[in-house]
Scaffold this motif. Structure first.
Motif, PDB file in Angstrom:
ATOM      1  N   UNK A 185       0.817  -1.212   0.000  1.00  0.00           N
ATOM      2  CA  UNK A 185       0.000   0.000   0.000  1.00  0.00           C
ATOM      3  C   UNK A 185       0.854   1.267   0.000  1.00  0.00           C
ATOM      4  N   UNK A 186       2.152   1.111  -0.157  1.00  0.00           N
ATOM      5  CA  UNK A 186       3.069   2.244  -0.144  1.00  0.00           C
ATOM      6  C   UNK A 186       4.154   2.029   0.891  1.00  0.00           C
ATOM      7  N   UNK A 187       4.995   3.010   1.065  1.00  0.00           N
ATOM      8  CA  UNK A 187       6.078   2.921   2.043  1.00  0.00           C
ATOM      9  C   UNK A 187       6.125   4.191   2.872  1.00  0.00           C
ATOM     10  N   UNK A 188       6.740   4.062   4.023  1.00  0.00           N
ATOM     11  CA  UNK A 188       6.959   5.214   4.894  1.00  0.00           C
ATOM     12  C   UNK A 188       8.430   5.208   5.291  1.00  0.00           C
ATOM     13  N   UNK A 189       9.009   6.369   5.356  1.00  0.00           N
ATOM     14  CA  UNK A 189      10.397   6.522   5.769  1.00  0.00           C
ATOM     15  C   UNK A 189      10.403   7.191   7.142  1.00  0.00           C
ATOM     16  N   UNK A 190      11.129   6.592   8.077  1.00  0.00           N
ATOM     17  CA  UNK A 190      11.261   7.148   9.416  1.00  0.00           C
ATOM     18  C   UNK A 190      12.679   7.663   9.596  1.00  0.00           C
TER      19      UNK A 190
ATOM     20  N   UNK B 218      12.935   9.642   1.369  1.00  0.00           N
ATOM     21  CA  UNK B 218      14.121   9.744   2.221  1.00  0.00           C
ATOM     22  C   UNK B 218      15.192  10.497   1.444  1.00  0.00           C
ATOM     23  N   UNK B 219      14.929  11.749   1.164  1.00  0.00           N
ATOM     24  CA  UNK B 219      15.848  12.565   0.382  1.00  0.00           C
ATOM     25  C   UNK B 219      16.720  13.413   1.295  1.00  0.00           C
ATOM     26  N   UNK B 220      17.706  14.082   0.682  1.00  0.00           N
ATOM     27  CA  UNK B 220      18.549  14.975   1.478  1.00  0.00           C
ATOM     28  C   UNK B 220      17.721  16.107   2.068  1.00  0.00           C
ATOM     29  N   UNK B 221      16.713  16.578   1.346  1.00  0.00           N
ATOM     30  CA  UNK B 221      15.858  17.645   1.880  1.00  0.00           C
ATOM     31  C   UNK B 221      15.040  17.151   3.071  1.00  0.00           C
ATOM     32  N   UNK B 222      14.581  15.898   3.022  1.00  0.00           N
ATOM     33  CA  UNK B 222      13.855  15.328   4.155  1.00  0.00           C
ATOM     34  C   UNK B 222      14.750  15.286   5.392  1.00  0.00           C
TER      35      UNK B 222
ATOM     36  N   UNK C 251       3.506  -7.888  10.765  1.00  0.00           N
ATOM     37  CA  UNK C 251       2.322  -7.044  10.938  1.00  0.00           C
ATOM     38  C   UNK C 251       1.892  -6.537   9.569  1.00  0.00           C
ATOM     39  N   UNK C 252       0.623  -6.316   9.415  1.00  0.00           N
ATOM     40  CA  UNK C 252       0.085  -5.852   8.145  1.00  0.00           C
ATOM     41  C   UNK C 252      -0.734  -4.589   8.369  1.00  0.00           C
ATOM     42  N   UNK C 253      -0.590  -3.653   7.464  1.00  0.00           N
ATOM     43  CA  UNK C 253      -1.326  -2.395   7.540  1.00  0.00           C
ATOM     44  C   UNK C 253      -2.081  -2.192   6.237  1.00  0.00           C
ATOM     45  N   UNK C 254      -3.239  -1.596   6.325  1.00  0.00           N
ATOM     46  CA  UNK C 254      -4.062  -1.376   5.140  1.00  0.00           C
ATOM     47  C   UNK C 254      -3.793  -0.032   4.476  1.00  0.00           C
ATOM     48  N   UNK C 255      -3.051   0.833   5.177  1.00  0.00           N
ATOM     49  CA  UNK C 255      -2.747   2.142   4.598  1.00  0.00           C
ATOM     50  C   UNK C 255      -1.471   2.692   5.227  1.00  0.00           C
ATOM     51  N   UNK C 256      -0.884   3.649   4.552  1.00  0.00           N
ATOM     52  CA  UNK C 256       0.298   4.342   5.077  1.00  0.00           C
ATOM     53  C   UNK C 256      -0.060   5.083   6.355  1.00  0.00           C
ATOM     54  N   UNK C 257      -1.240   5.689   6.378  1.00  0.00           N
ATOM     55  CA  UNK C 257      -1.673   6.445   7.561  1.00  0.00           C
ATOM     56  C   UNK C 257      -1.759   5.530   8.782  1.00  0.00           C
ATOM     57  N   UNK C 258      -2.263   4.324   8.577  1.00  0.00           N
ATOM     58  CA  UNK C 258      -2.361   3.357   9.671  1.00  0.00           C
ATOM     59  C   UNK C 258      -0.964   2.962  10.158  1.00  0.00           C
ATOM     60  N   UNK C 259      -0.049   2.722   9.231  1.00  0.00           N
ATOM     61  CA  UNK C 259       1.330   2.392   9.570  1.00  0.00           C
ATOM     62  C   UNK C 259       1.983   3.524  10.362  1.00  0.00           C
ATOM     63  N   UNK C 260       1.861   4.748   9.865  1.00  0.00           N
ATOM     64  CA  UNK C 260       2.490   5.897  10.530  1.00  0.00           C
ATOM     65  C   UNK C 260       1.908   6.125  11.919  1.00  0.00           C
TER      66      UNK C 260
END
Length: 176
Positions: free
Chosen positions: A8-13, A33-37, A139-148
């Motif tokens: 469902x996408x990825x999240x960078x921490x 996950x860029x240099x600006x981030x 673990x499984x998430x249905x959305x990026x928002x749920x993961x975050x």
């Protein structure tokens, strides 16, 4: 029988582990996950105490020695210094020259880099292992928002009982 999943996408921490308290400070979640981030995350943390000295321990990821990071540190710690041109001259010439500038002891905001193949020296890697084992693995998430949201809840809960990691290595080589 095969296993299939739907991504469902990825999240960078981008995380900042305080080695003195064991707390994760100012987590920065984003889709990239860029240099600006990375610079935005550093700015946000340093902005919590604009006069304090900050030392960041990082690995050799190229975003940790980026042009944008050098420009931010120069603006905050060495205004007016000539930076040169990326890939050509001066401080911006190479990753090594940028790392040297970012490591400068006279800067209020400075970066220390772990040697190659030494991620075990960077305590945030231990913390990333903890969140992987205790939250993300299997673990499984249905959305990026749920993961975050799950990650942020984990960090809040972790910080309630956080304590510094203790090094238990006695300096004695393993016997074979």
């Amino acid at each position: 029988m095969g296993f299939e999943y739907i991504r469902h996408g990825t999240a960078s921490l981008i995380g900042f582990f305080d080695v003195a308290t064991g707390r994760m400070e100012m987590p920065y979640l984003n889709s990239t996950r860029t240099e600006d981030d990375f610079v935005e995350a550093v700015k946000a943390l340093a902005g919590t105490d604009p006069q304090a000295p900050w030392t960041f321990i990082c690995d050799g990821l190229n975003t940790h020695t980026s042009e944008a990071l050098v420009r931010f540190v120069a603006e905050a710690c060495a205004p007016g210094v000539e930076l040169g041109k990326k890939g050509k001259t001066g401080i911006l010439k190479s990753m090594e020259s940028r790392a040297d500038f970012l490591h400068d002891l006279s800067h209020r905001i400075r970066f220390v880099y772990t040697p190659k193949h030494s991620s075990w020296m960077n305590q945030i890697e231990i913390w990333f292992g903890i969140i992987n084992r205790k939250l993300l693995k299997r673990k499984s998430y249905l959305s990026i928002e749920e993961l975050e949201a799950s990650i942020l809840r984990f960090i809040d809960q972790y910080n309630l009982t956080a304590h510094p990691f203790k090094c238990t290595y006695a300096g004695i080589p393993l016997a074979i």
